[in-house]
Structures are given as C-alpha cells and as structure tokens.
Write a protein that holds these residues in place. Structure first.
Motif, PDB file in Angstrom:
ATOM      1  N   GLY A   1       0.925  -3.773 -11.758  1.00 35.85           N
ATOM      2  CA  GLY A   1      -0.601  -3.787 -10.980  1.00 35.85           C
ATOM      3  C   GLY A   1       0.227  -3.853  -9.722  1.00 35.85           C
ATOM      4  O   GLY A   1      -1.101  -3.857  -8.602  1.00 35.85           O
ATOM      5  N   TYR A   2       0.833  -3.857  -9.291  1.00 38.58           N
ATOM      6  CA  TYR A   2       1.598  -3.654  -8.422  1.00 38.58           C
ATOM      7  C   TYR A   2       1.962  -2.353  -7.473  1.00 38.58           C
ATOM      8  O   TYR A   2       3.064  -2.097  -8.308  1.00 38.58           O
ATOM      9  N   GLN A   3       2.236  -2.672  -6.436  1.00 39.82           N
ATOM     10  CA  GLN A   3       2.570  -1.320  -5.636  1.00 39.82           C
ATOM     11  C   GLN A   3       3.797  -1.940  -4.386  1.00 39.82           C
ATOM     12  O   GLN A   3       3.627  -2.789  -4.270  1.00 39.82           O
ATOM     13  N   CYS A   4       4.486  -0.412  -4.359  1.00 37.34           N
ATOM     14  CA  CYS A   4       6.157  -1.310  -3.608  1.00 37.34           C
ATOM     15  C   CYS A   4       5.917  -0.235  -2.530  1.00 37.34           C
ATOM     16  O   CYS A   4       5.439   0.549  -1.584  1.00 37.34           O
ATOM     17  N   PHE A   5       6.091  -1.050  -1.156  1.00 34.23           N
ATOM     18  CA  PHE A   5       6.097  -1.471   0.594  1.00 34.23           C
ATOM     19  C   PHE A   5       7.915  -0.985   0.552  1.00 34.23           C
ATOM     20  O   PHE A   5       8.405  -2.539   0.251  1.00 34.23           O
ATOM     21  N   ASP A   6       7.937  -0.317   1.949  1.00 33.68           N
ATOM     22  CA  ASP A   6       9.229  -0.244   1.426  1.00 33.68           C
ATOM     23  C   ASP A   6       9.240  -0.334   3.766  1.00 33.68           C
ATOM     24  O   ASP A   6       9.705   0.783   3.660  1.00 33.68           O
ATOM     25  N   PHE A   7       8.575  -1.108   3.786  1.00 33.92           N
ATOM     26  CA  PHE A   7       8.746  -1.681   5.618  1.00 33.92           C
ATOM     27  C   PHE A   7      10.121  -2.259   6.325  1.00 33.92           C
ATOM     28  O   PHE A   7      10.639  -2.299   7.531  1.00 33.92           O
ATOM     29  N   ILE A   8      10.398  -3.165   5.227  1.00 31.54           N
ATOM     30  CA  ILE A   8      11.582  -3.730   5.838  1.00 31.54           C
ATOM     31  C   ILE A   8      12.564  -3.085   5.584  1.00 31.54           C
ATOM     32  O   ILE A   8      13.907  -3.450   6.963  1.00 31.54           O
ATOM     33  N   ARG A   9      13.426  -2.869   5.058  1.00 26.31           N
ATOM     34  CA  ARG A   9      14.913  -2.058   5.530  1.00 26.31           C
ATOM     35  C   ARG A   9      14.761  -1.152   6.177  1.00 26.31           C
ATOM     36  O   ARG A   9      15.991  -0.979   6.782  1.00 26.31           O
ATOM     37  N   PRO A  10      14.018  -0.879   6.809  1.00 25.67           N
ATOM     38  CA  PRO A  10      14.066   0.350   8.081  1.00 25.67           C
ATOM     39  C   PRO A  10      14.606  -0.534   9.536  1.00 25.67           C
ATOM     40  O   PRO A  10      15.568  -0.971  10.575  1.00 25.67           O
ATOM     41  N   GLU A  11      14.050  -2.336   9.075  1.00 29.55           N
ATOM     42  CA  GLU A  11      14.011  -2.813  10.444  1.00 29.55           C
ATOM     43  C   GLU A  11      15.121  -3.255  10.204  1.00 29.55           C
ATOM     44  O   GLU A  11      15.889  -4.121  11.695  1.00 29.55           O
TER      45      GLU A  11
END
Length: 159
Positions: free
Chosen positions: A59-69
């Motif tokens: 039930g988890y969604q993936c968020f990929d906002f840290i790698r670009p930073e």
C-alpha cells in the motif's frame, strides 16, 4: 529509514525486513544497492523497480524527489545515495507528499559515473575485450551526457 542495508541480506529476509519497516511507519526513507553496484557482501542487489513493487504490494507509494536534490549537491553526497534513495509513503503521509510532489510508479534507474567505472573495473580486467555495443548499452543508464561521453571514450579506446 534503511539506507544501503537490504542488499546485504537474502531475498527471503529482505521481505521480512520490509514487513518490519512497514509495520513501524507510514513513511520510509529507503535505498539499496542496484545490480552491479560494487560493495562488500552485496548478495541481493535489485533494480529500483523491485523495491517499488514490494512496497506497492503493502500500500505504499514511491516518491522520488530527493535524488534530484542530492545530484545538485553532488560534491557533498555519496554517489550511491544519489542513484538509489527513494521515499515510500502510505495513508496520510502519502497525501501530504502528494500535495508537493507526484508519486512515481517506475523511478529512473541510473548509475553514477564513479560507481559505473568501479563496476566495470571489478567485472572486467584489461585482457577482456568489451564490445562497443555493450558500453553504449550500459551508458544509457548514465543520465548526464558529459559523463556518458567520458565513459564511452575511455572504455571504447582502452579495451
């Protein structure tokens, strides 16, 4: 939070570890080594999609906002974090994140140029001839054109 740990345990135990993580928190900072990433006792290196699928089944969604930073501050960050770190969230935590960033179903997997070179050096010695087509294929996973070009030039000429 688990960073660069689960590649050190068997696949069967990995599922148990993720069960434990997901029983403790609705938001998880996560990274694990991808295939061919050099390291000590890496026995379960998986593509990012593998982890996304496991967390999605819970039930988890993936968020990929840290790698670009992290890439922006690359001089101060270990390369494996730049290529592997993701956030998984569910419930209220996912809703909070969705207000700021979009979830991803298939995060882009890439190799940081320094880790890519290490993997090549460990896998192939000077007596092994790498085909140009192989180098070009693998370079597709290096997102920055400048680094891709340097790798191609170095290894196609060297071998």
């Amino acid at each position: 939070m688990t960073l660069e740990c689960l590649e050190h345990i068997s696949e069967k135990k990995t599922h148990k570890a993720i069960d434990l993580l997901t029983s403790i928190s609705d938001i998880i900072l996560f990274s694990a080594a991808i295939p061919y990433q050099v390291g000590t006792n890496h026995i379960n290196c998986q593509p990012l999609q593998y982890w996304v699928d496991i967390f999605a089944s819970k039930g988890y969604q993936c968020f990929d906002f840290i790698r670009p930073e992290l890439i922006k501050n690359s001089l101060n960050v270990c390369p494996w974090y730049m290529q592997n770190i993701l956030v998984f969230a569910k419930g209220e935590k996912a809703l909070i994140l969705e207000n700021k960033v979009n979830p991803v179903k298939n995060p882009v997997m890439f190799y940081h140029s320094s880790l890519f070179e290490s993997a090549l050096k460990s896998k192939y010695d000077k007596h092994y001839t790498l085909k140009k087509s192989f180098i070009n294929l693998v370079c597709c996973f290096i997102p920055i054109k400048y680094y891709r070009k340097n790798i191609r030039n170095k290894y196609i000429k060297q071998y």
